[in-house]
Design a protein around this motif. Structure first.
Motif, PDB file in Angstrom:
ATOM      1  N   GLN A 277       5.626  59.390  39.032  1.00  0.00           N
ATOM      2  CA  GLN A 277       7.019  59.807  38.786  1.00  0.00           C
ATOM      3  C   GLN A 277       7.504  59.295  37.435  1.00  0.00           C
ATOM      4  O   GLN A 277       8.585  58.737  37.313  1.00  0.00           O
ATOM      5  N   TYR A 278       6.675  59.471  36.416  1.00  0.00           N
ATOM      6  CA  TYR A 278       7.071  59.020  35.079  1.00  0.00           C
ATOM      7  C   TYR A 278       8.181  59.937  34.554  1.00  0.00           C
ATOM      8  O   TYR A 278       8.138  61.148  34.730  1.00  0.00           O
ATOM      9  N   GLU A 279       9.131  59.324  33.866  1.00  0.00           N
ATOM     10  CA  GLU A 279      10.234  60.120  33.307  1.00  0.00           C
ATOM     11  C   GLU A 279       9.906  60.651  31.919  1.00  0.00           C
ATOM     12  O   GLU A 279      10.555  61.547  31.406  1.00  0.00           O
ATOM     13  N   GLY A 280       8.909  60.067  31.302  1.00  0.00           N
ATOM     14  CA  GLY A 280       8.516  60.492  29.960  1.00  0.00           C
ATOM     15  C   GLY A 280       7.491  59.527  29.405  1.00  0.00           C
ATOM     16  O   GLY A 280       6.976  58.667  30.119  1.00  0.00           O
ATOM     17  N   MET A 281       7.209  59.652  28.121  1.00  0.00           N
ATOM     18  CA  MET A 281       6.161  58.858  27.487  1.00  0.00           C
ATOM     19  C   MET A 281       6.439  57.349  27.556  1.00  0.00           C
ATOM     20  O   MET A 281       5.566  56.570  27.932  1.00  0.00           O
ATOM     21  N   ARG A 282       7.647  56.947  27.208  1.00  0.00           N
ATOM     22  CA  ARG A 282       7.991  55.518  27.201  1.00  0.00           C
ATOM     23  C   ARG A 282       7.880  54.918  28.596  1.00  0.00           C
ATOM     24  O   ARG A 282       7.328  53.831  28.782  1.00  0.00           O
ATOM     25  N   ASP A 283       8.401  55.637  29.583  1.00  0.00           N
ATOM     26  CA  ASP A 283       8.361  55.172  30.971  1.00  0.00           C
ATOM     27  C   ASP A 283       6.917  55.037  31.454  1.00  0.00           C
ATOM     28  O   ASP A 283       6.566  54.075  32.142  1.00  0.00           O
ATOM     29  N   CYS A 284       6.081  56.003  31.065  1.00  0.00           N
ATOM     30  CA  CYS A 284       4.665  55.987  31.446  1.00  0.00           C
ATOM     31  C   CYS A 284       3.971  54.746  30.870  1.00  0.00           C
ATOM     32  O   CYS A 284       3.252  54.035  31.580  1.00  0.00           O
ATOM     33  N   ILE A 285       4.219  54.453  29.588  1.00  0.00           N
ATOM     34  CA  ILE A 285       3.613  53.283  28.926  1.00  0.00           C
ATOM     35  C   ILE A 285       4.048  51.994  29.635  1.00  0.00           C
ATOM     36  O   ILE A 285       3.216  51.145  29.968  1.00  0.00           O
ATOM     37  N   ASN A 286       5.360  51.871  29.884  1.00  0.00           N
ATOM     38  CA  ASN A 286       5.887  50.650  30.532  1.00  0.00           C
ATOM     39  C   ASN A 286       5.338  50.470  31.941  1.00  0.00           C
ATOM     40  O   ASN A 286       4.985  49.364  32.351  1.00  0.00           O
ATOM     41  N   THR A 287       5.258  51.589  32.702  1.00  0.00           N
ATOM     42  CA  THR A 287       4.769  51.518  34.086  1.00  0.00           C
ATOM     43  C   THR A 287       3.300  51.103  34.137  1.00  0.00           C
ATOM     44  O   THR A 287       2.917  50.259  34.954  1.00  0.00           O
ATOM     45  N   ILE A 288       2.481  51.691  33.267  1.00  0.00           N
ATOM     46  CA  ILE A 288       1.051  51.332  33.248  1.00  0.00           C
ATOM     47  C   ILE A 288       0.909  49.843  32.912  1.00  0.00           C
ATOM     48  O   ILE A 288       0.157  49.118  33.558  1.00  0.00           O
ATOM     49  N   LYS A 289       1.659  49.394  31.905  1.00  0.00           N
ATOM     50  CA  LYS A 289       1.595  47.989  31.484  1.00  0.00           C
ATOM     51  C   LYS A 289       1.964  47.047  32.636  1.00  0.00           C
ATOM     52  O   LYS A 289       1.302  46.050  32.888  1.00  0.00           O
ATOM     53  N   GLN A 290       3.040  47.386  33.358  1.00  0.00           N
ATOM     54  CA  GLN A 290       3.514  46.530  34.453  1.00  0.00           C
ATOM     55  C   GLN A 290       2.585  46.557  35.663  1.00  0.00           C
ATOM     56  O   GLN A 290       2.257  45.531  36.236  1.00  0.00           O
ATOM     57  N   GLU A 291       2.171  47.764  36.066  1.00  0.00           N
ATOM     58  CA  GLU A 291       1.431  47.907  37.330  1.00  0.00           C
ATOM     59  C   GLU A 291      -0.078  47.747  37.205  1.00  0.00           C
ATOM     60  O   GLU A 291      -0.742  47.350  38.149  1.00  0.00           O
ATOM     61  N   GLU A 292      -0.642  48.108  36.036  1.00  0.00           N
ATOM     62  CA  GLU A 292      -2.109  48.085  35.913  1.00  0.00           C
ATOM     63  C   GLU A 292      -2.596  47.152  34.813  1.00  0.00           C
ATOM     64  O   GLU A 292      -3.798  46.980  34.638  1.00  0.00           O
ATOM     65  N   GLY A 293      -1.654  46.595  34.057  1.00  0.00           N
ATOM     66  CA  GLY A 293      -2.036  45.700  32.967  1.00  0.00           C
ATOM     67  C   GLY A 293      -2.477  46.483  31.739  1.00  0.00           C
ATOM     68  O   GLY A 293      -2.628  47.695  31.790  1.00  0.00           O
ATOM     69  N   VAL A 294      -2.728  45.765  30.641  1.00  0.00           N
ATOM     70  CA  VAL A 294      -3.123  46.425  29.387  1.00  0.00           C
ATOM     71  C   VAL A 294      -4.437  47.195  29.567  1.00  0.00           C
ATOM     72  O   VAL A 294      -4.625  48.276  29.007  1.00  0.00           O
ATOM     73  N   LEU A 295      -5.340  46.656  30.393  1.00  0.00           N
ATOM     74  CA  LEU A 295      -6.628  47.339  30.597  1.00  0.00           C
ATOM     75  C   LEU A 295      -6.463  48.659  31.360  1.00  0.00           C
ATOM     76  O   LEU A 295      -7.365  49.493  31.364  1.00  0.00           O
ATOM     77  N   GLY A 296      -5.299  48.843  31.986  1.00  0.00           N
ATOM     78  CA  GLY A 296      -5.012  50.107  32.668  1.00  0.00           C
ATOM     79  C   GLY A 296      -5.041  51.300  31.720  1.00  0.00           C
ATOM     80  O   GLY A 296      -5.321  52.431  32.125  1.00  0.00           O
ATOM     81  N   PHE A 297      -4.774  51.047  30.440  1.00  0.00           N
ATOM     82  CA  PHE A 297      -4.823  52.115  29.424  1.00  0.00           C
ATOM     83  C   PHE A 297      -6.268  52.508  29.104  1.00  0.00           C
ATOM     84  O   PHE A 297      -6.502  53.520  28.462  1.00  0.00           O
ATOM     85  N   TYR A 298      -7.212  51.648  29.513  1.00  0.00           N
ATOM     86  CA  TYR A 298      -8.627  51.882  29.166  1.00  0.00           C
ATOM     87  C   TYR A 298      -9.480  52.284  30.366  1.00  0.00           C
ATOM     88  O   TYR A 298     -10.699  52.153  30.324  1.00  0.00           O
ATOM     89  N   LYS A 299      -8.843  52.747  31.430  1.00  0.00           N
ATOM     90  CA  LYS A 299      -9.619  53.174  32.610  1.00  0.00           C
ATOM     91  C   LYS A 299     -10.599  54.280  32.218  1.00  0.00           C
ATOM     92  O   LYS A 299     -10.206  55.254  31.577  1.00  0.00           O
ATOM     93  N   GLY A 300     -11.863  54.104  32.594  1.00  0.00           N
ATOM     94  CA  GLY A 300     -12.878  55.120  32.293  1.00  0.00           C
ATOM     95  C   GLY A 300     -13.495  54.978  30.915  1.00  0.00           C
ATOM     96  O   GLY A 300     -14.224  55.854  30.462  1.00  0.00           O
ATOM     97  N   PHE A 301     -13.241  53.840  30.240  1.00  0.00           N
ATOM     98  CA  PHE A 301     -13.752  53.665  28.874  1.00  0.00           C
ATOM     99  C   PHE A 301     -15.285  53.642  28.826  1.00  0.00           C
ATOM    100  O   PHE A 301     -15.884  54.025  27.821  1.00  0.00           O
ATOM    101  N   GLY A 302     -15.888  53.217  29.938  1.00  0.00           N
ATOM    102  CA  GLY A 302     -17.363  53.197  30.001  1.00  0.00           C
ATOM    103  C   GLY A 302     -17.972  54.568  29.760  1.00  0.00           C
ATOM    104  O   GLY A 302     -19.080  54.692  29.222  1.00  0.00           O
ATOM    105  N   ALA A 303     -17.237  55.627  30.136  1.00  0.00           N
ATOM    106  CA  ALA A 303     -17.723  57.003  29.950  1.00  0.00           C
ATOM    107  C   ALA A 303     -17.812  57.356  28.471  1.00  0.00           C
ATOM    108  O   ALA A 303     -18.701  58.118  28.052  1.00  0.00           O
ATOM    109  N   VAL A 304     -16.915  56.796  27.656  1.00  0.00           N
ATOM    110  CA  VAL A 304     -16.947  57.042  26.204  1.00  0.00           C
ATOM    111  C   VAL A 304     -18.208  56.403  25.614  1.00  0.00           C
ATOM    112  O   VAL A 304     -18.871  56.993  24.759  1.00  0.00           O
ATOM    113  N   ILE A 305     -18.545  55.197  26.113  1.00  0.00           N
ATOM    114  CA  ILE A 305     -19.743  54.496  25.625  1.00  0.00           C
ATOM    115  C   ILE A 305     -20.988  55.330  25.936  1.00  0.00           C
ATOM    116  O   ILE A 305     -21.849  55.532  25.072  1.00  0.00           O
ATOM    117  N   ILE A 306     -21.058  55.868  27.171  1.00  0.00           N
ATOM    118  CA  ILE A 306     -22.218  56.700  27.545  1.00  0.00           C
ATOM    119  C   ILE A 306     -22.262  57.962  26.683  1.00  0.00           C
ATOM    120  O   ILE A 306     -23.316  58.346  26.170  1.00  0.00           O
TER     121      ILE A 306
END
Length: 330
Positions: A277-306
């Motif tokens: 239920q993100y209201e926009g870009m800023r809300d999405c960034i803040n929610t990910i930071k609060q609920e999933e931590g900074v590493l939440g922005f990097y989910k699935g990064f292993g796929a880029v390495i492969i």
């Protein structure tokens, strides 16, 4: 006669090298793109898949439970998005004074107009990108057999507000313009800078080896094709890595309210709904930071390495094959 044969081999090899690179970027890499996007939009996930090892494991599970189609879904739609992007860029540049290429004697005005053309192109392609994203993350378990042009139908439907019923949380296309254009233009700028920089270094290296007269005919042939491929590879890799957090935010905003059901990337089986239920870009960034931590922005990064390890391996193998062919013909 021998010269003609070498020339023909050159032309054929150049075509083959380009084809191998295209195949890797668009076909071989597709399972990595599918998994990376599924991880990015999966806000439930406890496993972030930051390394290639967990990614390979989950890919194996999807393949085992749903078959190979689970990893290659939505590939046709990614080609359609590329086609729409190229077509839109061509048409807009044809009917406006916006330049498609930047000349060597560029000035800030020309750069600005060129980037404006890119921005307009991303806006035109945006609804189709949205539809393609849904196709690549939607679980194979619950989806019907969609036709190759489903992406076009869905994209047009999104613009005119028809088609698949969406929930009230669906963000209007207008509010998706800024993050989509920001990601697209930044990706283009970073890619262009890295590509020019790497090409400059490689060409200088080539020039110095020619001055030293140490380069063999085989090396000269390799120097004709490989610097550009290596520069493209480095440009894609750097821009994907740098913009990965922004891409995560963009994909979550695009998928919100589309009633998409994705695979459970923690278990490798079962499905999950997307109920953000993100209201926009800023809300999405803040929610990910609060609920999933900074590493939440990097989910699935292993796929880029492969993805880029595969690409590097194909480039290396192609280089070895090409060198061997040339050696035998000289």
């Amino acid at each position: 006669m021998e010269l003609m044969e070498t020339e023909q081999l050159n032309r054929f090899a150049g075509f083959g090298i380009g084809l191998a690179s295209l195949f890797t970027e668009n076909v071989l890499a597709h399972p990595c793109i599918v998994l990376r996007r599924q991880c990015q939009v999966n806000y439930h996930a406890r496993h972030y898949h930051l390394t290639p090892f967990t990614v390979i494991n989950i890919m194996y599970s999807f393949n085992k439970t749903q078959g190979p189609r689970a990893l290659w879904k939505g590939m046709g739609s990614t080609f359609i998005v590329q086609g729409v992007t190229l077509g839109a860029e061509g048409i807009i540049s044809e009917f406006t004074p916006l330049p498609r290429e930047v000349s060597h004697k560029w000035n800030p005005k020309q750069i600005g107009e060129h980037l404006l053309l890119k921005a307009l192109t991303y806006i035109v392609a945006m609804p189709f990108y949205s539809a393609s994203l849904i196709e690549t993350v939607q679980s194979e378990i619950i989806r019907d057999n969609t036709g190759i042009l489903e992406c076009v139908k869905e994209g047009i439907g999104r613009v005119i507000g028809l088609g698949v019923p969406h929930s009230k949380r669906l963000l209007p296309l207008l509010s998706l313009i800024f993050p989509t254009v920001l990601h697209g233009v930044l990706h283009y700028i970073i890619s262009s800078i890295i590509q020019k920089f790497v090409l400059l270094i490689l060409k200088r290296k080539t020039y110095n080896s020619h001055l030293a007269e140490s380069s063999s005919p085989v090396q000269s042939m390799l120097d004709a094709y490989f610097p550009e491929l290596i520069a493209n590879f480095a440009a894609s890799l750097c821009s994907d890595v740098i913009l990965f957090p922004l891409e995560t935010v963009l994909h979550r905003l695009h998928i919100q309210g589309t009633r998409t059901i994705i695979d459970n990337t923690d278990l490798g089986y079962e499905v999950l709904p997307i109920n953000t239920q993100y209201e926009g870009m800023r809300d999405c960034i803040n929610t990910i930071k609060q609920e999933e931590g900074v590493l939440g922005f990097y989910k699935g990064f292993g796929a880029v390495i492969i993805q880029y390890t595969l690409h590097a391996a194909v480039l290396q193998i192609t280089k070895i094959i090409y060198s061997t062919l040339l050696q035998n013909s000289i």
